[in-house]
Design an enzyme around this catalytic site. Structure first.
Site, PDB file in Angstrom:
ATOM      1  N   GLU A  45       7.361 -14.605 -18.527  1.00 52.83           N
ATOM      2  CA  GLU A  45       8.171 -14.043 -19.629  1.00 52.83           C
ATOM      3  C   GLU A  45       7.732 -12.648 -20.065  1.00 52.83           C
ATOM      4  O   GLU A  45       7.631 -12.370 -21.263  1.00 52.83           O
ATOM      5  CB  GLU A  45       8.152 -15.004 -20.828  1.00 52.83           C
ATOM      6  CG  GLU A  45       8.667 -16.387 -20.476  1.00 52.83           C
ATOM      7  CD  GLU A  45       8.640 -17.357 -21.654  1.00 52.83           C
ATOM      8  OE1 GLU A  45       8.266 -16.950 -22.759  1.00 52.83           O
ATOM      9  OE2 GLU A  45       8.989 -18.534 -21.448  1.00 52.83           O
ATOM     10  N   GLU A  83      12.138 -24.847 -14.867  1.00 48.53           N
ATOM     11  CA  GLU A  83      12.097 -25.518 -16.177  1.00 48.53           C
ATOM     12  C   GLU A  83      13.474 -26.005 -16.600  1.00 48.53           C
ATOM     13  O   GLU A  83      13.832 -25.947 -17.779  1.00 48.53           O
ATOM     14  CB  GLU A  83      11.545 -24.550 -17.248  1.00 48.53           C
ATOM     15  CG  GLU A  83      10.187 -23.967 -16.917  1.00 48.53           C
ATOM     16  CD  GLU A  83       9.582 -23.117 -18.034  1.00 48.53           C
ATOM     17  OE1 GLU A  83      10.082 -23.173 -19.179  1.00 48.53           O
ATOM     18  OE2 GLU A  83       8.609 -22.399 -17.752  1.00 48.53           O
TER      19      GLU A  83
HETATM   20  O1  9MR Z   1       7.469 -27.379 -23.881  1.00 50.96           O
HETATM   21  C1  9MR Z   1       6.502 -26.497 -24.442  1.00 50.96           C
HETATM   22  C2  9MR Z   1       6.282 -26.813 -25.896  1.00 50.96           C
HETATM   23  O2  9MR Z   1       5.636 -28.064 -26.023  1.00 50.96           O
HETATM   24  C3  9MR Z   1       5.455 -25.745 -26.544  1.00 50.96           C
HETATM   25  O3  9MR Z   1       5.397 -26.001 -27.940  1.00 50.96           O
HETATM   26  C4  9MR Z   1       6.065 -24.394 -26.292  1.00 50.96           C
HETATM   27  C5  9MR Z   1       5.229 -23.316 -26.912  1.00 50.96           C
HETATM   28  O4  9MR Z   1       5.548 -22.065 -26.450  1.00 50.96           O
HETATM   29  O5  9MR Z   1       6.143 -24.184 -24.885  1.00 50.96           O
HETATM   30  C6  9MR Z   1       7.001 -25.081 -24.266  1.00 50.96           C
HETATM   31  O6  9MR Z   1       7.121 -24.759 -22.901  1.00 50.96           O
HETATM   32  C7  9MR Z   1       7.682 -23.485 -22.622  1.00 50.96           C
HETATM   33  C8  9MR Z   1       7.089 -22.989 -21.327  1.00 50.96           C
HETATM   34  O7  9MR Z   1       5.706 -22.988 -21.410  1.00 50.96           O
HETATM   35  C9  9MR Z   1       7.603 -21.597 -21.010  1.00 50.96           C
HETATM   36  N1  9MR Z   1       9.036 -21.543 -20.999  1.00 50.96           N
HETATM   37  C10 9MR Z   1       9.691 -22.093 -22.147  1.00 50.96           C
HETATM   38  C11 9MR Z   1       9.197 -23.515 -22.401  1.00 50.96           C
HETATM   39  C12 9MR Z   1       9.953 -24.149 -23.516  1.00 50.96           C
HETATM   40  O8  9MR Z   1       9.661 -23.443 -24.711  1.00 50.96           O
END
Ligand code: 9MR
Length: 493
Positions: free
Chosen positions: A153, A267
């Site tokens: 990102e 994802e």
């Molecule tokens: O699913 C993840 C969630 O539990 C966390 O709180 C969050 C914090 O940033 O991250 C989520 O996973 C993310 C992933 O690491 C990167 N792409 C977006 C995902 C969904 O937010």
């Protein structure tokens, strides 16, 4: 219900005691096609706070795994130089035990960075921190994590895209060179690992000023400069109304193929607006399934796609509700019941014969022979009693007495039957590098690599062929006996 029909079919045709039908799963079908399908292990799994069905489904249906939060910077190096690997190790152990591929997520990301890193303002110091983190984390799981999201990102959300500066300690303190350096250091720490750039909203097409277009430009630059990137991850968190996204992903895959880079779906979820939760009906879930299916179609049809990862298993545990104002984006409902999206994925996989799906990996998924050897084909156009091509047609919904299908014995061998009786039993047995064809005096054996290229061809001598000349890896073996053709994926080691 589908599976009970298969079992009923077995009873109807009077199958022998040793004959069973292997249950098709997302995993078994993906493995036959040299591809990976996976889902996250939710943080609740790491904390032993998830229903027992979760793991059962996860290891049955998927052959790839990624941690929801547990390999991120704040989890792996919460304090400077103090590394915390226990949770990641737990996942790697689980993946090994269940023959799954591990994705590592994520090394350099502006989010989920611990405070001690966010406070660094000195470029040299922060470069040292990033290098040390990558050396240690990638080094710790060298050979065990197959693929890393090296940078996650890093692009901003403006219309004319550039690198993200706001909120990114990496860009603000180091500048854009942090990306190039991260790839170089990750490669040095594990030269065999696939290395990805991963981002969201790159499923929106390659138009002027698009984020996807910016990614492709950077990939081109990285490749020209020998920066060791091998893959791009499209996160693909979409909504039910985003109907153009599957074909946009196809276009992105094709653009990346020109640079010899793999595109993975990393994802995926297909959410509904949270407000609609109470009024969703069959047609909504069917539409969701249709989107999942289109992504799987694209995934299987584009030769430079390798992993299809879903950001969750069950709607009971998903980031969508708490953080996105979306809901019910996954393929199992809150009670762990498979949704139409599950059936759609199965249907897509079965509509793409293993022999036509290319794999970007030299040696792809490890086949699980207890569920895998389901591919029986008849490629003869002349034989009116042809055995069904089960990779194209869904025999599980057909009358198995009237329309012949495959028989898979509990030894994993493939038999041919016509009508209600097994007329011919031809089996292939692989012991070491000797492939024996049982039940046929003359058989033609062809072996193809996972890109469909022929690597071996011979006629059996005394009922067997020696495959010693073929290097280790995953292959499709095709055996022709008269007008019948059997196909099976094998791992040669
Ligand atoms: O699913 C993840 C969630 O539990 C966390 O709180 C969050 C914090 O940033 O991250 C989520 O996973 C993310 C992933 O690491 C990167 N792409 C977006 C995902 C969904 O937010």
């Amino acid at each position: 219900m589908k599976y009970s029909k298969i079992m009923l079919g077995a009873a109807l045709i009077g199958a022998t005691a040793s004959t069973i039908f292997a249950q098709e799963t997302l995993r078994s079908l993906a493995e036959e096609r040299g591809r990976y399908i996976g889902a996250i292990l939710n943080s609740e799994w790491f904390n032993n706070a998830i229903e027992s069905q979760f793991e059962e489904i996860h290891k049955t249906q998927f052959n790839a795994v990624v941690a929801e939060n547990e390999m991120k910077f704040d989890a792996t190096e919460p304090n400077k130089g103090q590394f915390s690997y226990a949770k990641g190790d737990k996942m790697v152990t689980y993946a090994k035990a269940n023959k799954m591929r591990v994705r590592g997520h994520a090394l350099a990301w502006h989010s989920q960075v611990p405070g001690w890193v966010n406070n660094i303002r000195d470029k040299k110091q922060l470069l040292d921190v990033l290098k040390n983190h990558i050396d240690n984390v990638v080094g710790h799981w060298k050979g065990e994590v197959a693929e890393w999201d090296v940078v996650n990102e890093a692009i901003n959300d403006d219309n004319n895209h550039g690198w993200r500066s706001n909120g990114s300690v990496w860009f603000q303190t180091i500048g854009a060179e942090f990306l190039d350096s991260a790839f170089v250091w990750a490669h040095a720490a594990d030269p065999d690992a696939e290395l990805c750039y991963n981002d969201y909203a790159i499923e929106w097409g390659l138009g002027q000023g698009s984020k996807a277009g910016f990614v492709v430009d950077q990939v081109k630059r990285w490749k020209q400069n020998n920066i060791p990137i091998t893959c791009v991850g499209t996160q693909t968190h979409i909504e039910i109304s985003h109907e153009t996204t599957p074909q946009n992903v196809r276009a992105l895959a094709k653009a990346l193929a020109e640079h010899d880079v793999v595109l993975n779906i990393t994802e995926l979820d297909v959410g509904f607006p949270q407000g609609s939760a109470g009024s969703l009906g069959a047609s909504d879930y069917a539409k969701q399934g249709h989107l999942y299916r289109q992504f799987m179609d694209v995934f299987l049809e584009e030769p430079n796609m390798g992993e299809f990862m879903i950001w969750g298993v069950t709607d009971a545990h998903s980031w969508l509700d708490g953080q996105q104002g979306k809901t019910q984006g996954l393929i199992y409902d809150k009670q762990y019941k498979a949704k139409p999206a599950y059936d759609s994925l199965i249907a897509s996989l079965k509509a793409h014969p293993a022999s036509e799906v290319k794999s970007p990996y030299k040696s792809a998924a490890t086949p699980d022979t207890t569920v895998q050897d389901t591919t029986t084909q008849d490629t003869s156009a002349h034989d009116t009693t042809a055995v069904q091509d089960t990779t194209v047609k869904d025999t599980t919904t057909q009358d198995t007495v009237a329309t012949p299908g495959p028989v898979v014995s509990d030894t994993g061998n493939v038999g041919i039957r016509r009508g209600s009786a097994t007329l011919t039993e031809v089996r292939m047995n692989l012991v070491g590098r000797t492939l024996s064809i049982v039940g046929a005096s003359n058989a033609k054996v062809q072996v193809f690599d996972m890109r469909g290229r022929p690597v071996y061809s011979a006629v059996t001598s005394k009922g067997s062929v020696d495959l010693s000349a073929i290097s280790d890896g995953l292959y499709v073996v095709r055996v022709k006996v008269g007008s019948k053709t059997l196909e099976r994926r094998v791992a040669l080691r």
